[in-house]
Design a protein around this motif. Structure first.
Motif, PDB file in Angstrom:
ATOM      1  N   ALA A 183       1.291  -1.443  -0.610  1.00 20.23           N
ATOM      2  CA  ALA A 183      -0.080   0.310  -0.241  1.00 20.23           C
ATOM      3  C   ALA A 183       1.177   1.339   0.015  1.00 20.23           C
ATOM      4  O   ALA A 183       0.404   1.981  -0.254  1.00 20.23           O
ATOM      5  N   LYS A 184       1.842   1.299   0.712  1.00 21.07           N
ATOM      6  CA  LYS A 184       3.010   2.140   0.832  1.00 21.07           C
ATOM      7  C   LYS A 184       3.783   2.597  -0.367  1.00 21.07           C
ATOM      8  O   LYS A 184       3.727   3.797  -1.504  1.00 21.07           O
ATOM      9  N   ALA A 185       4.009   0.946  -1.214  1.00 25.70           N
ATOM     10  CA  ALA A 185       4.476   1.729  -2.698  1.00 25.70           C
ATOM     11  C   ALA A 185       3.722   1.674  -4.194  1.00 25.70           C
ATOM     12  O   ALA A 185       4.325   2.874  -4.614  1.00 25.70           O
ATOM     13  N   ALA A 186       2.276   1.403  -3.434  1.00 24.28           N
ATOM     14  CA  ALA A 186       1.385   2.212  -4.615  1.00 24.28           C
ATOM     15  C   ALA A 186       1.539   3.671  -4.867  1.00 24.28           C
ATOM     16  O   ALA A 186       1.580   3.926  -5.850  1.00 24.28           O
ATOM     17  N   PRO A 187       1.253   4.235  -4.135  1.00 20.87           N
ATOM     18  CA  PRO A 187       1.016   5.512  -4.136  1.00 20.87           C
ATOM     19  C   PRO A 187       2.705   6.239  -5.329  1.00 20.87           C
ATOM     20  O   PRO A 187       2.121   7.445  -6.088  1.00 20.87           O
ATOM     21  N   ALA A 188       3.376   5.662  -5.016  1.00 20.57           N
ATOM     22  CA  ALA A 188       4.692   6.149  -4.715  1.00 20.57           C
ATOM     23  C   ALA A 188       4.555   6.226  -6.341  1.00 20.57           C
ATOM     24  O   ALA A 188       5.577   6.454  -7.033  1.00 20.57           O
ATOM     25  N   ALA A 189       3.883   4.662  -7.014  1.00 26.09           N
ATOM     26  CA  ALA A 189       4.473   4.762  -8.662  1.00 26.09           C
ATOM     27  C   ALA A 189       2.975   5.734  -9.078  1.00 26.09           C
ATOM     28  O   ALA A 189       3.333   5.624 -10.118  1.00 26.09           O
ATOM     29  N   GLY A 190       2.040   5.665  -8.423  1.00 28.88           N
ATOM     30  CA  GLY A 190       1.580   7.398  -9.405  1.00 28.88           C
ATOM     31  C   GLY A 190       0.069   6.692  -9.715  1.00 28.88           C
ATOM     32  O   GLY A 190       0.001   5.464 -10.719  1.00 28.88           O
ATOM     33  N   ALA A 191      -0.910   6.509  -8.766  1.00 33.32           N
ATOM     34  CA  ALA A 191      -2.317   5.906  -9.481  1.00 33.32           C
ATOM     35  C   ALA A 191      -2.827   6.785 -10.030  1.00 33.32           C
ATOM     36  O   ALA A 191      -2.269   7.916 -10.670  1.00 33.32           O
ATOM     37  N   VAL A 192      -2.870   6.185 -11.885  1.00 30.72           N
ATOM     38  CA  VAL A 192      -3.811   6.960 -13.451  1.00 30.72           C
ATOM     39  C   VAL A 192      -5.215   6.772 -13.377  1.00 30.72           C
ATOM     40  O   VAL A 192      -5.843   5.690 -13.267  1.00 30.72           O
ATOM     41  N   TYR A 193      -6.264   8.055 -13.450  1.00 26.02           N
ATOM     42  CA  TYR A 193      -6.774   7.157 -12.965  1.00 26.02           C
ATOM     43  C   TYR A 193      -7.002   8.098 -14.999  1.00 26.02           C
ATOM     44  O   TYR A 193      -7.794   9.184 -15.235  1.00 26.02           O
ATOM     45  N   HIS A 194      -8.472   6.337 -15.135  1.00 22.44           N
ATOM     46  CA  HIS A 194      -8.984   7.177 -16.603  1.00 22.44           C
ATOM     47  C   HIS A 194      -9.981   7.321 -17.068  1.00 22.44           C
ATOM     48  O   HIS A 194     -11.274   6.698 -16.331  1.00 22.44           O
TER      49      HIS A 194
END
Length: 71
Positions: free
Chosen positions: A54-65
Motif C-alpha cells: 500500500a505504501k509503494a502503490a501511491p509512489a508509483a502514481g495511480a492513474v485515473y482514466h
C-alpha cells in the motif's frame, strides 16, 4: 437433534481432556501455544506485506482514466 448431539460430544471431549494426566495437558498446551504463535507470525507477515504494498502503490502514481459518458 444435532444441537444436542454436538453438546453431548463437546461435554464428552471436555471430560476426556480433564481426565488426562498433567504432563500430557502441559504438552498439549505447549503445542497449542506454538501453533498459535506460528499463525500469529504469519498473520503479522501478511499484514506487513500488505502495508508495504500500500505504501509503494501511491509512489508509483495511480492513474485515473475517465470513461466516456454513455447516452
Amino acid at each position: 437433534m444435532t444441537a444436542s448431539l454436538h453438546n453431548s460430544l463437546f461435554l464428552l471431549m471436555q471430560q476426556a481432556i480433564h481426565a488426562l494426566p498433567a504432563p500430557v495437558l502441559r504438552a498439549l498446551d505447549a503445542w497449542s501455544h506454538r501453533v498459535a504463535r506460528r499463525r500469529a507470525l504469519k498473520r503479522q507477515q501478511k499484514w506487513q506485506q500488505r502495508k508495504a504494498a500500500a505504501k509503494a502503490a501511491p509512489a508509483a502514481g495511480a492513474v485515473y482514466h475517465l470513461k466516456p459518458w454513455r447516452d
